[in-house]
Design an enzyme around this catalytic site. Structure first.
Site, short mmCIF file in Angstrom:
data_model
loop_
_atom_site.label_atom_id
_atom_site.label_comp_id
_atom_site.label_asym_id
_atom_site.label_seq_id
_atom_site.Cartn_x
_atom_site.Cartn_y
_atom_site.Cartn_z
N CYS A 129 -105.01 -49.08 83.42
CA CYS A 129 -104.68 -49.73 82.14
C CYS A 129 -103.20 -50.04 81.94
O CYS A 129 -102.84 -50.76 81.01
CB CYS A 129 -105.22 -48.89 80.98
N GLN A 156 -97.53 -44.13 77.75
CA GLN A 156 -98.98 -44.31 77.70
C GLN A 156 -99.64 -43.42 76.65
O GLN A 156 -99.36 -42.23 76.55
CB GLN A 156 -99.58 -44.03 79.09
N HIS A 242 -100.73 -48.81 75.44
CA HIS A 242 -99.71 -48.40 76.40
C HIS A 242 -98.54 -49.39 76.34
O HIS A 242 -98.76 -50.59 76.14
CB HIS A 242 -100.26 -48.45 77.83
#
Ligand code: A2P
Length: 338
Positions: A129, A156, A242
């Protein structure tokens, strides 16, 4: 898409739930979904487009009659069920790291390398991600000048570690505010009022696996096997989204205005960059949004051929569930479902 039978393995998890949310907005008539999880969740119901669907235990026969299996569980469970789903005739879109670097498995961000779905052999992986927003930004910029090097430092959110890590942030914050004792269970260190540079396990090189994923996966998606990439991945006490501070070096100088223009033309990217109005993206802006947000675009003070950018993206959406739905759409558009 609405006619397809879709299995969601990990339907009760943070990404699985977001997958269902996105299906409801993009495909309000779809309800041919099989919701799968562990036996702990069997019998729970989840509403999809107004219909209450029962969660089932994932078993070897869960994939009979399924066209697409979306899998967002641990690598071990993916490794067990993905081949079973493929044998049953489904195309697997896997959210984990189990298959990403296998040479027979395309690793796809549709806006960047959508045509890679053409050579799938049953399994397609979606990137980590933090890698996805980085390549969404690097790809339009490399049209201006070839990439020489990327250094990316991430911030994150806890949802990247699953629903239990989100609960842990809440519990620790409450305990710390009340001066009570607390434990770290889902995460390796204190997350309440803290940050730590440790996501996934450590390698002999001193990098973590999460950092190595950003290096290897960026190269694979950009088809640049030798591109120098380095990353430091940090967990921060944020629920969703993030951030990446990216330092990108090019073969030739790239102006900030050309970079802004190229990024503004990139589908799936929104430029939010105006120091005069204090406009820059934050996790609160990105959470719940589909686009990758980018701002603080500036010339690198340490490198005349470099740019520095601040990238923010909803890790559960573009970082996971949305990207997999877009891969499914790419498969349908290219007639590569079977
Ligand atoms: P369950 O809720 O039944 O434990 P997250 O990453 O947010 O923690 O979510 C993990 C997902 O993986 C959950 O949906 C969880 O289901 C699912 N899961 C865990 N173990 C298994 C298993 N053995 N088989 C299928 N799904 C599993």
């Amino acid at each position: 898409m609405e006619d397809l039978s879709i299995a969601v393995v990990g339907a009760t998890g943070a990404v699985g739930q977001e997958f269902i949310n996105i299906i409801e907005t993009r495909y309000p008539k779809a309800n041919n979904l099989r919701l799968l999880a562990s036996e702990r969740s069997a019998g729970k119901t989840i509403s999809v487009n107004g219909k209450e669907l029962k969660v089932e235990t994932t078993t070897e026969s869960s994939f009979d009659g399924i066209d697409i299996a979306f899998i967002s569980v641990s690598s071990e469970i993916s490794q067990k069920f993905a081949p079973i789903a493929v044998s049953a005739g489904a195309v697997v879109i896997d959210d984990g790291s189990a298959f990403r670097m296998e040479s027979t498995v395309p690793l796809v961000v549709p806006e960047v390398n959508g045509s890679d779905v053409d050579w799938h052999q049953g399994i397609i992986s979606i990137p980590n991600c933090s890698t996805t927003p980085l390549v969404m930004v690097a790809h339009p910029l490399r049209q201006l000048s070839p990439l020489i090097r990327i250094v990316a430092d991430t911030y994150q959110s806890v949802s990247g570690a699953g629903a239990s890590a989100m609960t842990e942030l809440t519990k620790q914050t409450k305990s710390l505010l009340a001066s009570e004792a607390f434990e770290s269970e889902s995460l390796p260190s204190q997350i309440g009022f803290n940050v730590f540079p440790h996501i996934d396990s450590f390698l002999d090189t001193g990098y973590t696996r999460e950092e190595q994923k950003m290096i290897d996966e960026s190269r694979k998606i950009l088809h640049s096997d030798n591109l120098p990439v380095s990353a430091t991945c940090v967990r921060v006490p944020v629920y969703i989204s993030h951030c990446v501070a990216a330092h990108i070096e090019f073969e030739h100088p790239v102006s900030v205005s050309d970079a802004r223009e190229a990024l503004s033309s990139m589908p799936g990217v929104t430029v939010m960059d105006n120091p005069q109005t204090l406009s820059y993206p934050t996790p609160a802006h990105a959470a719940g949004k589909d686009d990758v947000l980018v701002g603080r675009i500036r010339q690198d003070a340490s490198n005349s051929n470099g740019l520095v950018l601040w990238i923010v993206s909803d890790n559960l959406r573009k970082g996971a569930a949305l990207n997999s739905i877009q891969i499914a759409e790419e498969l349908v558009n290219r007639d590569r479902l079977n």
